[in-house]
Structure formats: structure tokens, C-alpha cells
Write a protein that holds these residues in place. Structure first.
Motif, PDB file in Angstrom:
ATOM      1  N   GLU A  38      31.057  32.382  46.956  1.00 46.52           N
ATOM      2  CA  GLU A  38      31.337  33.686  47.655  1.00 46.52           C
ATOM      3  C   GLU A  38      32.158  34.289  46.189  1.00 46.52           C
ATOM      4  OE1 GLU A  38      32.368  37.103  49.625  1.00 46.52           O
ATOM      5  OE2 GLU A  38      30.745  35.098  50.127  1.00 46.52           O
ATOM      6  N   TYR A  62      31.679  33.687  43.249  1.00 50.93           N
ATOM      7  CA  TYR A  62      30.505  34.104  42.155  1.00 50.93           C
ATOM      8  C   TYR A  62      30.058  35.490  42.498  1.00 50.93           C
ATOM      9  CZ  TYR A  62      30.202  29.134  40.435  1.00 50.93           C
ATOM     10  OH  TYR A  62      30.752  28.290  39.817  1.00 50.93           O
ATOM     11  N   LYS A  63      29.743  35.665  43.996  1.00 46.99           N
ATOM     12  CA  LYS A  63      29.503  36.921  44.468  1.00 46.99           C
ATOM     13  C   LYS A  63      30.314  38.027  44.117  1.00 46.99           C
ATOM     14  CE  LYS A  63      28.290  39.381  48.785  1.00 46.99           C
ATOM     15  NZ  LYS A  63      28.548  39.398  50.202  1.00 46.99           N
ATOM     16  N   ASN A  64      31.550  37.743  44.430  1.00 54.19           N
ATOM     17  CA  ASN A  64      32.668  38.764  44.108  1.00 54.19           C
ATOM     18  C   ASN A  64      32.639  39.286  42.927  1.00 54.19           C
ATOM     19  OD1 ASN A  64      33.222  38.768  46.947  1.00 54.19           O
ATOM     20  ND2 ASN A  64      34.912  37.306  46.385  1.00 54.19           N
ATOM     21  N   ALA A  74      30.011  38.946  40.440  1.00 51.26           N
ATOM     22  CA  ALA A  74      28.971  39.803  40.137  1.00 51.26           C
ATOM     23  C   ALA A  74      29.198  41.047  40.651  1.00 51.26           C
ATOM     24  CB  ALA A  74      27.792  38.945  40.928  1.00 51.26           C
ATOM     25  N   ALA A  75      29.623  41.445  41.987  1.00 51.03           N
ATOM     26  CA  ALA A  75      30.089  42.738  42.581  1.00 51.03           C
ATOM     27  C   ALA A  75      30.999  43.514  41.614  1.00 51.03           C
ATOM     28  CB  ALA A  75      30.410  42.480  43.814  1.00 51.03           C
ATOM     29  N   ARG A  96      29.243  44.492  38.577  1.00 48.25           N
ATOM     30  CA  ARG A  96      28.301  45.605  38.972  1.00 48.25           C
ATOM     31  C   ARG A  96      29.093  46.799  39.136  1.00 48.25           C
ATOM     32  NH1 ARG A  96      27.616  47.741  43.596  1.00 48.25           N
ATOM     33  NH2 ARG A  96      28.517  46.206  44.622  1.00 48.25           N
ATOM     34  N   LEU A 110      22.768  42.143  38.089  1.00 45.62           N
ATOM     35  CA  LEU A 110      23.609  42.047  39.015  1.00 45.62           C
ATOM     36  C   LEU A 110      23.449  41.986  40.518  1.00 45.62           C
ATOM     37  CD1 LEU A 110      26.481  43.510  36.781  1.00 45.62           C
ATOM     38  CD2 LEU A 110      26.250  41.072  37.145  1.00 45.62           C
ATOM     39  N   LYS A 111      22.727  42.948  40.984  1.00 46.19           N
ATOM     40  CA  LYS A 111      22.420  43.160  42.291  1.00 46.19           C
ATOM     41  C   LYS A 111      21.774  41.751  42.702  1.00 46.19           C
ATOM     42  CE  LYS A 111      22.643  48.397  42.768  1.00 46.19           C
ATOM     43  NZ  LYS A 111      21.934  49.545  42.772  1.00 46.19           N
ATOM     44  N   GLU A 122      23.991  39.141  43.458  1.00 44.42           N
ATOM     45  CA  GLU A 122      24.857  39.251  44.340  1.00 44.42           C
ATOM     46  C   GLU A 122      24.094  38.933  45.799  1.00 44.42           C
ATOM     47  OE1 GLU A 122      27.432  42.794  45.299  1.00 44.42           O
ATOM     48  OE2 GLU A 122      26.418  43.613  43.532  1.00 44.42           O
ATOM     49  N   GLY A 137      25.220  35.627  47.926  1.00 47.29           N
ATOM     50  CA  GLY A 137      25.639  35.903  49.257  1.00 47.29           C
ATOM     51  C   GLY A 137      25.349  34.821  50.326  1.00 47.29           C
TER      52      GLY A 137
END
Length: 855
Positions: free
Chosen positions: A168, A170-172, A174-175, A178, A682-683, A686, A690
């Protein structure tokens, strides 16, 4: 996390300090009656680690204690830690965090605040309160917390337990990257749009530059022509200015000669006047000499009188102290007589006051005697008032008795009238006839009327006595005021008597001393019989002054004549000066006459030269142009040229910048393409990071192992009648959708072979399922993370199972015993105590909960 030692003091039901050492057992039950404090041990652990328990704030403090303190030592990843949390009533919480170093000392890990320290503890354990309790604790009322969660929450808890929160993060990240790239892309698009707008103006800018360059060339040519003409006019103006200076110089020279001529004429006139005045003084020489000789005679006489005056003033100065002495003595006698006269007048005034004062003393004395006579009546009045009060009290007491007697008679009469003949007399119990009743009622009524008449007479007497009492009290109050008047009169009498004595003493003292001294002083002043020595010395000095024969009037007359004749001395000096100056002045007048003739000729020549130069200057200045106007016009042209040059420079810069913009546009276009590609990557990250990406894949990989572990345990708990299935995808309600919905459903296959949702089970069956899933989860985590989770706590479940179910639970616990360093089972059932190798007995006492370990 492996618990090592727990020390509790003032926490919940534990009033006194209690300590639990976990090193003596690996599997134990915590036993005791309901409310003894078994679950408080687990609350102490979670409160120390996370600040969370069944109660919060001051509610965790024992009612008989002022503070709650928990010290919890635990081992994690081969390191020994200590958490110490303290909460005083109505004060802030204190939290300390330590780790044991290689030297056996506790090294602090405490952060700047409680919240920061709690975050440090959670980072060390890699889980928060919810994850910790869901994975390691079977708490009362929370054994099914993991299974009872919604499918999405189950995945979140499982992700946390599996340590998947990092994905999570990592996702944040990447967001965030982005969004940063999207903002950069938006900025690049804005720059590209601005550049394209400017490039569209290229032809217009070039045409504007060419037009401005032509205007600048024309204006520069015009400016050069004006500069040439202005320079010519300036040279002509400079020549004219030189002519003007020469004219001004000639004018100055003529003025200088004119001033010299005027000065010579003035000097010649002054010398002529001086010569006439000297000749006039020589004509009055005889008169001046006569006045001068008379002044010299007056001066000799004045010196003789000044000598006599000096001797006279010396004698007079010796008289001054004697006169002062006589005057001082005179003033002293006059002051003494004035003071004695004032005293005599005061004494006379006081003597005149005596008759009135004596009469006032007599009147006050009479008033005191009368007041004392009135006060002697107060005792009599006070006795009368006391007698009257006593009679009132007796009368009031008698009336109360009369009122009670009348009430009693009224009640007897009412009973007689209400009684029947058969019932008998209510007073004596004998048979009651109508005649007998009438006689009794009449007799009782007569007695009552007599009592009433006496009661009324007493009331009248009380009213009269009340009025008499009021009058007596008024008289006594007046006498009290009279007593105050007597005291005031006595004070006045004392003051008047003192005043009389003072006046009489003053009269006696005056007649014995003051009056005699007044007569003596007046006689001395009248006869001048004082300061006799000074008067004798003063007469001797007067004789010396008469011998000097000094006449002040004659002295003043001579002095005035000498003063009036002093001007003859100055007139004599001026006469002698005139005799000596006549011949030099005549020579000077002849010399001045010659100089004036020469200066007049020089002035005529200078004025003629100035007129010629003035005429030539006026002819040259007649055609002189307006130079300030020409310079202003040239300045305006130069300013216009400068502004035009700046416009040309700006226009040229606007054209030149297009070259750089074209290069910039190429770079931005390439940068935009690269940024767009980075946003796409990056998308994709994400999505991969996720919950439906890598974490979902990891959960998919973990669930089969957890499912197998849960079914192994559930087979032993249900004798093979139940098994569990984890489904991570399900169809959407919308049948048109071909994709699957991400979920985490728990499906149970029962003994009839039918698959049912977990929510369809309750009671003992639901607990067996929960227990199997939770044990499977703990075993999986233990296998997966080594020492990450090595403690299992069970705080309920046995009471809802039958004997066979309880035996299977114990067997299931023994099955996973080797996978955990510590297993604690909380129960209040006596028959389960011997099923465990060690037990912690908790007892509720008046001093609070107490615990002991039995192995």
C-alpha cells in the motif's frame, strides 16, 4: 513477540503490585471466578503496548489507587524489549520504551511524545492493535472478529498480518509520483501552448522591426542636422557673450572713476567746513579763556570742601551704631508695650465674660439636679413593668388551660349528642336516657359558657396590660435618653467650671505682673530713660562734628559750579587745536582740488569708451536666436530617438527570442512524450501495488495453506464433519459483466456435504470454525515469519462447548503447541484446570486481584 515478564500495579482490579514471570511455562491456563481479573492480564499487555484496553483514560486506574502502572518485558526477533506505561489520575500518560543492550543495560527508545513512542512500538512489532489482537488474541467477545468482518475488511486484516502494508505504501508512492508527473505534464502543456502562441506572431514581429528601423534612420538624420545648426548658433552666442562681458567691464571702470570723483568732491567739501569752523573758534578766544580760569578757581574750592566732608563723614559713621542701638531699644519697648496692651485687652474680654459664665454654670447645675430626680423614678417603673409581665404570663397560661377545658367540654357534648340510648353514656358507661342526655348537655354547656366568659375577661385584661406595658416601656426608654442627657450636662458643667477657673487665674496673673510691667515700660519710653551710655557718646560726637565747620549746602553749590564749568576745559583744548590745524588744512584743500580736475577728465574718457562698446554689443545681439528653445527641441528629438531605439531593441529581441523558443519547443515536446510514458508506467505500478494486484496474488498464494491448516484443525474439532473454503472472487449481480468481483468469502462444507456461508453458523459450531481459522492463521504466520508471532491467547470458547467439544479444543491447542513459544488459555471452568501443565490462578480479594503460578 514472546512475553517474558508482566508487572501490574493499580490497574483495573489489580490494586497492589502483582508480577507474572512467563519463563516457567509454555502452555498454561488462567483460571478464576468471573470478575476475578483474568482478562485484565490481557488488557494490561495491550494497554502497555498500544494504550488500548476495555477501558480508557482514568477508568483503567483502580478505584483505591491514584495511578495505574504496567511494565511489560517481551522478546522479539532475538531482542529483549521493555514497555512501561504510567497514568496518574487527572494527569497525562507517561510512556517509556527500552531495549536491553549487550552490556545488560536498558537503552531508551522513547520518542518525544506518547503518540510518537506508540508509533515506534508499532513499527517494532510491525502491527497495530487491531492486527495484533486479531492474529494473536482470542479475546472475550472478539474470537470471531476476523471471521465476522466484511470481506474487504478480512482482506485488509489478512494483509496487515501478512505484512502486506508495504505494498500500500508502494502504491501511495507511485500515486504521488504519478500526480507529480501529471502536474509536470500539465505545466509542459501550458508552456508548449504559450510557445506556439508566440511563434504564430513571427511575421508580424519581423514587419514591426523593419518599420521601426526605417523610422529610426529618418529621425537620426533629422537629429544630426539640428545638432549642427545648434552648434553654429552657440558659437555666435558665445562671441556676443564676450562682447557683453567687455561692455560690463567698461561700465565697471567708469563707475569706479565716478566714485573716486564723488569721493574727492566730498573730501574737498568736508575740509572747507573744518577750516571755516576753526576760523570761527579763533574769533571767540577771549571768552573761552575767561571761562576756563573761573572753572579752575571753583575746582580749588571744591577740593577744600571735599576734605572737610571726608572728616565729617568719618565722625558721622561712628554715630551710626549708637543711633541703631537707641532705635533697637525704642523698638523693643514699643513691641513689649504693644504685647502687654494686647494681653490687657484679652484679660478685659475674659473678665467681661465671667458674669454670663457664672449664670450658665448655675443653669446647668439646676438641670442636672432635675435630671437626677427624674432618673430616680426609673427603678419604680422597672418594678411595675416586671409585675405587669408576670401577670400577663399567668393570664396567658390560664387562657391556654381554659381553651383546652372548653375544647374538652365541646368534645364531651358532641359525643353525648351523637350517642344512642342503647349504647349507654359515653362518659360514664351507664344507661343514657333522653332526659339524662339533656341535663348533661345543659350542665356541660353552662360550664363551657362560664369558661368562655372567664377566657374573654382574661383577653380584655391582657389587652389592657399590653397597653400599660407599652406605656411603661416608652417611659423607661425616655428615661434612658434622659440618662444620656444627664451625662452630656455633667460634661458641660465640667467644661464651664474649668473655663471659670482658667479666667480667674488669668486675671490674678495679669494684676500681679503684666499691669505693673506695662506702666514701667510706658514711663521709660515717655521719659527717654533708656540707652543712656549710647546717648552720652552720641552727644560727644556731635561736638566734634560742629568743630569741623562743614557746610553741606555751600559744598553742593561749589560742586555744581565746578560741574557746570567743565565744558570750558574742552573748549580751551579745541581752541588750541584750531590754531594748530588751519595751515595744514589749507594745503590739503589745494591738493584735493588738483586731484578732482584729473579724475573728471578720466571719467569723461571712460564713459565715451563704454558708450561705443554698448552700441556694438546691441547690434550683434539683435540677430541672436532663442538657444533654450533650440536645445529643448533637440532634446525632444533625442528622447524620441532613444525611445525608438528601445522599441527597435525590443522588436529585435522579440524576433530573436523566437529562435530560442523553437529550440525550447523541440525540447518540451520530447519531455512531454517522456513524461506521458512515465505516467503510463506509474499507473501500471499503482494497479500492480493495489489491493487487487500483488497483495491479492500473495493472499491467493497464502490462502490455500491457511485453508489446509484450518481444515486439519477443523477436522479434529468436528470429527471430519466440517471443512472451510476461502473464495477470493465472485460474480457481480450484473450478469452482463464478465469480470469477477474481488472478495474474501468463507464457505463451510457441513456434514451433509452442503456448502453454506460462514454467517449461517452460530454457537459452538461458529466458535469451532473461528478457532480453526484463527489457529491456522497463527500457525501460518509462525511458519512464515519465524519469531514474528509466537504467542497465542484464548480468552473464551470453552463455556459454549460440550464436554466432547472442549476435549477436541484442548487437543487442537496441543496440536499447535510446538509452533508457539507461549499459549495462554483463560477459563473459569474448574474441570479444565488439570488439562494444562501449568495454571495461573487469579483471586479477587478486598485488597484487589492477586495471582500465582502453579506448575
Amino acid at each position: 513477540m514472546i512475553p517474558k515478564r508482566l508487572r501490574i500495579s493499580g490497574f483495573l482490579s489489580y490494586r497492589q503490585a502483582s508480577e507474572l514471570d512467563f519463563d516457567h511455562f509454555s502452555l498454561a491456563c488462567i483460571s478464576g471466578s468471573n470478575g476475578a481479573g483474568k482478562s485484565s492480564l490481557l488488557d494490561a499487555i495491550t494497554w502497555a503496548l498500544f494504550g488500548r484496553a476495555r477501558r480508557s483514560d482514568d477508568a483503567v486506574i483502580n478505584s483505591h489507587s491514584t495511578q495505574a502502572e504496567v511494565i511489560f518485558d517481551f522478546e522479539y526477533e532475538q531482542a529483549l524489549y521493555r514497555v512501561q506505561r504510567l497514568k496518574e489520575r487527572n494527569k497525562l500518560t507517561v510512556l517509556e520504551f527500552y531495549v536491553l543492550d549487550q552490556n545488560g543495560r536498558w537503552r531508551p527508545l522513547t520518542e518525544s511524545g506518547v503518540r510518537e513512542t506508540e508509533r515506534r512500538i508499532q513499527q517494532t512489532l510491525a502491527m497495530d492493535y487491531e492486527t495484533f489482537t486479531n492474529a494473536s488474541f482470542f479475546l472475550q467477545g472478539k474470537a470471531d472478529q476476523f471471521a465476522q468482518q466484511r470481506p474487504n475488511e478480512r482482506k485488509r486484516i489478512l494483509s496487515s498480518v501478512l505484512g502486506l502494508e508495504v505494498w500500500e505504501e508502494y502504491k501511495n508512492r507511485a500515486a504521488e509520483q504519478r500526480k507529480t508527473q501529471e502536474n509536470a505534464l500539465s505545466a509542459v502543456d501550458g508552456l508548449i501552448a504559450e510557445i506556439n502562441t508566440e511563434l504564430g506572431e513571427e511575421d508580424q514581429r519581423k514587419q514591426a522591426l523593419e518599420s521601426l528601423q526605417k523610422q529610426l534612420a529618418q529621425l537620426s538624420q533629422s537629429r544630426e542636422q539640428q545638432e549642427s545648426a545648434l552648434e553654429h548658433h552657440k558659437r555666435h552666442a558665445a562671441a556676443v557673450q564676450e562682447q557683453k562681458k567687455w561692455v560690463e567691464q567698461l561700465h565697471g571702470q567708469a563707475q569706479s572713476v565716478r566714485q573716486r570723483v564723488d569721493g574727492l568732491q566730498a573730501d574737498l567739501q568736508a575740509r572747507g567746513a573744518d577750516l571755516a569752523q576753526a576760523q570761527q573758534r579763533l574769533e571767540s578766544a577771549g571768552e573761552v579763556q575767561t571761562s576756563f580760569q573761573a572753572w579752575q578757581e571753583n575746582r580749588r574750592l571744591l577740593e577744600a570742601w571735599e576734605s572737610k566732608a571726608e572728616r565729617y563723614r568719618a565722625i558721622e559713621s561712628r554715630r551710626a551704631p549708637l543711633i541703631t542701638e537707641i532705635e533697637k531699644e525704642t523698638a523693643r519697648l514699643e513691641n513689649e508695650i504693644e504685647g502687654l496692651e494686647a494681653t490687657r485687652r484679652q484679660v478685659g474680654a475674659q473678665e467681661a465674660e465671667l458674669p454670663a459664665l457664672m449664670e450658665q454654670i448655675r443653669q446647668v447645675e439646676t438641670s442636672i439636679q432635675q435630671t437626677e430626680a427624674s432618673l430616680r423614678q426609673r427603678d419604680t417603673l422597672q418594678t411595675q413593668l416586671e409585675d405587669l409581665n408576670r401577670r400577663q404570663v399567668e393570664t396567658q397560661a390560664e387562657n391556654r388551660r381554659l381553651k383546652e377545658a372548653m375544647q374538652e367540654l365541646r368534645e364531651r357534648i358532641d359525643r353525648l349528642q351523637a350517642a344512642s340510648e342503647a349504647a349507654g353514656c359515653p362518659l360514664c358507661g351507664q344507661p343514657l336516657s333522653s332526659a339524662h342526655r339533656g341535663d348533661l348537655v345543659n350542665r356541660l354547656s353552662t360550664e363551657g359558657q362560664a369558661l368562655k366568659d372567664q377566657y374573654l375577661r382574661n383577653e380584655t385584661a391582657l389587652q389592657t396590660e399590653k397597653e400599660q406595658r407599652s406605656q411603661l416601656e416608652q417611659q423607661i426608654r425616655q428615661l434612658q435618653q434622659t440618662e444620656k442627657t444627664l451625662a452630656a450636662a455633667q460634661r458641660q458643667f465640667d467644661q464651664l467650671a474649668h473655663r471659670k477657673e482658667s479666667i480667674e487665674k488669668t486675671l490674678h496673673d495679669w494684676q500681679a505682673g503684666g499691669a505693673v510691667r506695662l506702666q514701667e515700660a510706658a514711663a521709660k519710653l515717655q521719659n527717654q530713660s533708656f540707652a543712656e551710655s549710647a546717648r552720652s557718646s552720641l552727644a560727644a560726637l556731635q561736638a566734634e562734628m560742629d568743630a569741623v565747620q562743614y557746610d553741606p549746602q555751600a559744598h553742593r553749590a561749589v560742586k555744581q559750579a565746578e560741574l557746570a564749568g567743565r565744558s570750558s576745559e574742552e573748549a580751551m583744548r579745541q581752541l588750541e587745536a584750531a590754531r594748530a590745524a588751519i595751515e595744514p588744512m589749507q594745503r590739503e584743500i589745494q591738493n584735493l582740488t588738483r586731484q578732482l580736475d584729473a579724475a573728471s577728465q578720466e571719467l569723461s574718457a571712460a564713459e565715451q569708451q563704454h558708450q561705443q562698446a554698448q552700441q556694438k554689443y546691441l547690434e550683434s545681439a539683435k540677430d541672436l536666436p532663442d538657444l533654450p528653445r533650440l536645445e529643448k527641441e533637440l532634446f525632444q528629438v533625442r528622447e524620441q530617438e532613444n525611445r525608438l531605439r528601445m522599441q527597435v531593441g525590443s522588436a529585435r529581441q522579440a524576433v530573436d527570442v523566437l529562435i530560442g523558443l523553437k529550440k525550447r519547443l523541440q525540447d518540451l515536446t520530447a519531455q512531454r512524450e517522456e513524461t506521458a510514458q512515465e505516467i503510463g508506467r506509474l499507473k501500471q505500478l499503482e494497479l500492480a501495488f493495489g489491493k487487487n494486484g500483488v497483495p491479492a496474488l500473495l493472499i491467493e498464494q497464502a490462502l490455500p495453506e491457511i485453508q489446509n491448516e484450518a481444515n486439519d484443525i477443523l477436522e479434529k474439532l468436528t470429527n471430519g464433519s466440517m471443512s472451510v473454503i476461502f473464495e477470493t472472487q465472485r460474480d457481480y449481480k450484473d450478469k452482463k459483466r464478465e469480470d469477477k468481483k474481488e472478495t474474501l468469502d468463507i464457505i463451510i462444507n457441513d456434514e451433509s456435504g452442503v456448502n453454506r456461508d460462514y454467517e449461517m453458523f452460530s454457537g459452538g459450531e461458529a466458535f469451532r470454525i473461528n478457532f480453526a481459522i484463527r489457529l491456522a492463521l497463527s500457525r501460518f504466520l509462525s511458519h512464515r515469519a519465524g519469531a514474528r508471532l509466537q504467542t497465542l491467547v484464548i480468552d473464551e470458547g470453552f463455556g459454549s462447548q460440550d464436554a466432547e467439544g472442549r476435549q477436541r479444543l484442548i487437543e487442537a491447542i496441543n496440536l499447535v503447541r510446538e509452533d508457539f513459544a507461549k499459549i495462554l488459555v483463560i477459563t473459569h471452568l474448574e474441570e479444565l484446570k488439570d488439562a494444562f501443565p501449568a495454571r495461573i490462578e487469579v483471586e479477587k480479594t478486598p485488597q484487589g486481584s492477586l495471582m500465582k503460578v502453579i506448575t
